[in-house]
Design a protein around this motif. Structure first.
Motif, mmCIF file in Angstrom:
data_model
loop_
_atom_site.group_PDB
_atom_site.id
_atom_site.type_symbol
_atom_site.label_atom_id
_atom_site.label_comp_id
_atom_site.label_asym_id
_atom_site.label_seq_id
_atom_site.Cartn_x
_atom_site.Cartn_y
_atom_site.Cartn_z
ATOM 1 N N MET A 43 3.850 -18.218 -16.635
ATOM 2 C CA MET A 43 3.165 -17.025 -16.125
ATOM 3 C C MET A 43 3.978 -15.794 -16.496
ATOM 4 O O MET A 43 5.131 -15.660 -16.104
ATOM 5 N N ARG A 44 3.377 -14.918 -17.293
ATOM 6 C CA ARG A 44 4.053 -13.680 -17.723
ATOM 7 C C ARG A 44 3.469 -12.523 -16.918
ATOM 8 O O ARG A 44 2.262 -12.290 -16.968
ATOM 9 N N VAL A 45 4.329 -11.808 -16.220
ATOM 10 C CA VAL A 45 3.886 -10.732 -15.344
ATOM 11 C C VAL A 45 4.578 -9.443 -15.746
ATOM 12 O O VAL A 45 5.802 -9.403 -15.883
ATOM 13 N N GLY A 46 3.810 -8.389 -15.937
ATOM 14 C CA GLY A 46 4.375 -7.066 -16.159
ATOM 15 C C GLY A 46 4.558 -6.377 -14.824
ATOM 16 O O GLY A 46 3.642 -6.395 -13.982
ATOM 17 N N LEU A 47 5.715 -5.789 -14.579
ATOM 18 C CA LEU A 47 5.985 -5.034 -13.353
ATOM 19 C C LEU A 47 6.320 -3.613 -13.755
ATOM 20 O O LEU A 47 7.207 -3.386 -14.584
ATOM 21 N N THR A 48 5.598 -2.653 -13.179
ATOM 22 C CA THR A 48 5.850 -1.265 -13.537
ATOM 23 C C THR A 48 5.641 -0.367 -12.327
ATOM 24 O O THR A 48 5.169 -0.805 -11.280
ATOM 25 N N ASP B 38 -0.195 -11.912 -18.272
ATOM 26 C CA ASP B 38 -1.210 -12.617 -17.490
ATOM 27 C C ASP B 38 -1.643 -11.760 -16.299
ATOM 28 O O ASP B 38 -2.809 -11.756 -15.920
ATOM 29 N N GLU B 39 -0.678 -11.086 -15.698
ATOM 30 C CA GLU B 39 -0.944 -10.206 -14.546
ATOM 31 C C GLU B 39 -0.040 -8.986 -14.662
ATOM 32 O O GLU B 39 1.019 -9.056 -15.292
ATOM 33 N N VAL B 40 -0.469 -7.886 -14.026
ATOM 34 C CA VAL B 40 0.357 -6.674 -13.979
ATOM 35 C C VAL B 40 0.472 -6.223 -12.527
ATOM 36 O O VAL B 40 -0.536 -6.075 -11.833
ATOM 37 N N VAL B 41 1.726 -6.044 -12.077
ATOM 38 C CA VAL B 41 2.007 -5.554 -10.727
ATOM 39 C C VAL B 41 2.464 -4.106 -10.860
ATOM 40 O O VAL B 41 3.415 -3.817 -11.594
ATOM 41 N N VAL B 42 1.777 -3.201 -10.152
ATOM 42 C CA VAL B 42 2.139 -1.788 -10.174
ATOM 43 C C VAL B 42 2.659 -1.390 -8.798
ATOM 44 O O VAL B 42 1.987 -1.595 -7.786
ATOM 45 N N VAL B 43 3.887 -0.860 -8.759
ATOM 46 C CA VAL B 43 4.459 -0.325 -7.516
ATOM 47 C C VAL B 43 4.042 1.135 -7.442
ATOM 48 O O VAL B 43 4.281 1.913 -8.369
ATOM 49 N N ASP B 44 3.370 1.486 -6.354
ATOM 50 C CA ASP B 44 2.739 2.798 -6.265
ATOM 51 C C ASP B 44 3.293 3.602 -5.094
ATOM 52 O O ASP B 44 3.503 3.072 -4.007
ATOM 53 N N SER C 273 -3.218 -5.601 -11.847
ATOM 54 C CA SER C 273 -3.885 -6.758 -11.236
ATOM 55 C C SER C 273 -3.562 -6.754 -9.748
ATOM 56 O O SER C 273 -4.354 -7.200 -8.922
ATOM 57 N N TYR C 274 -2.329 -6.323 -9.415
ATOM 58 C CA TYR C 274 -1.868 -6.215 -8.031
ATOM 59 C C TYR C 274 -1.213 -4.854 -7.864
ATOM 60 O O TYR C 274 -0.487 -4.411 -8.748
ATOM 61 N N VAL C 275 -1.453 -4.223 -6.706
ATOM 62 C CA VAL C 275 -0.798 -2.953 -6.396
ATOM 63 C C VAL C 275 0.094 -3.159 -5.174
ATOM 64 O O VAL C 275 -0.328 -3.768 -4.191
ATOM 65 N N VAL C 276 1.338 -2.687 -5.280
ATOM 66 C CA VAL C 276 2.262 -2.692 -4.150
ATOM 67 C C VAL C 276 2.355 -1.248 -3.669
ATOM 68 O O VAL C 276 2.923 -0.401 -4.355
ATOM 69 N N ASP C 277 1.758 -0.971 -2.514
ATOM 70 C CA ASP C 277 1.825 0.367 -1.919
ATOM 71 C C ASP C 277 3.198 0.489 -1.252
ATOM 72 O O ASP C 277 3.484 -0.230 -0.299
ATOM 73 N N ASN C 278 4.051 1.370 -1.781
ATOM 74 C CA ASN C 278 5.403 1.511 -1.228
ATOM 75 C C ASN C 278 5.536 2.809 -0.449
ATOM 76 O O ASN C 278 6.351 3.668 -0.769
ATOM 77 N N THR C 279 4.704 2.938 0.593
ATOM 78 C CA THR C 279 4.803 4.104 1.473
ATOM 79 C C THR C 279 5.210 3.697 2.880
ATOM 80 O O THR C 279 5.433 4.557 3.731
ATOM 81 N N GLY C 280 5.330 2.382 3.137
ATOM 82 C CA GLY C 280 5.646 1.905 4.481
ATOM 83 C C GLY C 280 7.095 1.488 4.616
ATOM 84 O O GLY C 280 7.982 1.983 3.917
ATOM 85 N N SER C 281 7.309 0.542 5.520
ATOM 86 C CA SER C 281 8.669 0.072 5.812
ATOM 87 C C SER C 281 9.110 -0.960 4.783
ATOM 88 O O SER C 281 8.310 -1.483 4.001
ATOM 89 N N TYR D 236 3.641 -12.920 -4.800
ATOM 90 C CA TYR D 236 4.343 -14.051 -5.419
ATOM 91 C C TYR D 236 3.625 -15.359 -5.102
ATOM 92 O O TYR D 236 3.473 -16.223 -5.979
ATOM 93 N N GLU D 237 3.168 -15.500 -3.876
ATOM 94 C CA GLU D 237 2.419 -16.704 -3.508
ATOM 95 C C GLU D 237 1.148 -16.818 -4.335
ATOM 96 O O GLU D 237 0.748 -17.901 -4.758
ATOM 97 N N GLY D 238 0.498 -15.673 -4.587
ATOM 98 C CA GLY D 238 -0.702 -15.670 -5.425
ATOM 99 C C GLY D 238 -0.385 -16.067 -6.855
ATOM 100 O O GLY D 238 -1.153 -16.802 -7.506
ATOM 101 N N LEU D 239 0.765 -15.612 -7.364
ATOM 102 C CA LEU D 239 1.153 -15.915 -8.747
ATOM 103 C C LEU D 239 1.535 -17.377 -8.923
ATOM 104 O O LEU D 239 1.386 -17.921 -10.015
#
Length: 197
Positions: free
Chosen positions: A1-6, A124-130, A169-177, A189-192
């Motif tokens: 599984m190849r994942v892009g993280l940006t 395969d998937e792209v995770v964006v930290v927003d 493919s996945y968004v990580v909203d980084n405005t919380g704790s 990660y569990e989804g991947l």
């Protein structure tokens, strides 16, 4: 599984990458490779010096990264010139490192400029930290001691937030704790790693 993280600067991408590593993912860090390919004595550094001049070296013979940044972040032509030298070397190292991973590994390619590179479809998937721009600016002022002008200039040199979200493919909203952030990364990660049904 190849994942892009940006994610944009000061979005929290490095923190997300570290959580993925704790969970068992193999991390290939684009920033780290970009430093590695221009270390003292490398062909990459020789090519940068040839293009930009020896005044970009420290007295010890290393690349003066702040001086380089001052040149390329306000001059798109010079930035593209630097990228033309560094990017092919980085991609070569990516391929070598990826070839050494196992077939069941989740390999996270931590790539700051994935949206800009047009290579999102190679994963395969792209995770964006927003994070919203105002939060990015505040983090750069508080955590890095930058001026607001420098922070906004750096954000302006990267892809627009909408362009990053468009490749996700996945968004990580980084405005919380930190707890919220960790819970979201665990969920992804569990989804991947879930077996395909």
């Amino acid at each position: 599984m190849r994942v892009g993280l940006t994610g944009g600067i000061a979005s929290g991408k490095s923190t997300v990458s570290a959580i993925f590593a704790e969970l068992g993912a193999v991390i290939i860090d684009g920033d780290q490779l970009a430093r590695e390919v221009v270390e003292r004595g490398t062909p990459g550094l020789a090519a940068v010096v040839e293009a930009f001049g020896p005044e970009l070296l420290t007295p010890e013979g290393d690349l003066d990264r702040p001086a380089m940044g001052a040149i390329v972040f306000n001059d798109e032509a010079r930035r593209k010139q630097l990228e033309a030298i560094v990017h092919p070397l980085v991609f070569e190292r990516y391929a070598e490192l990826e070839a050494a991973t196992g077939p069941d590994d989740v390999v996270i390619h931590d790539i700051p400029l994935l949206a800009e590179s047009g290579r999102a479809d190679e994963f395969d998937e792209v995770v964006v930290v927003d994070a919203p721009e105002e939060l990015q600016v505040r983090r750069m002022l508080e955590d890095r001691g930058w001026t607001e002008a420098d922070a906004r200039s750096r954000i302006g040199s990267q892809a627009r937030r909408e362009d990053r979200l468009a490749i996700a493919s996945y968004v990580v909203d980084n405005t919380g704790s930190m707890e919220d952030l960790r819970a979201r990364v665990v969920e992804i990660y569990e989804g991947l790693t879930a077996p395909a049904s």
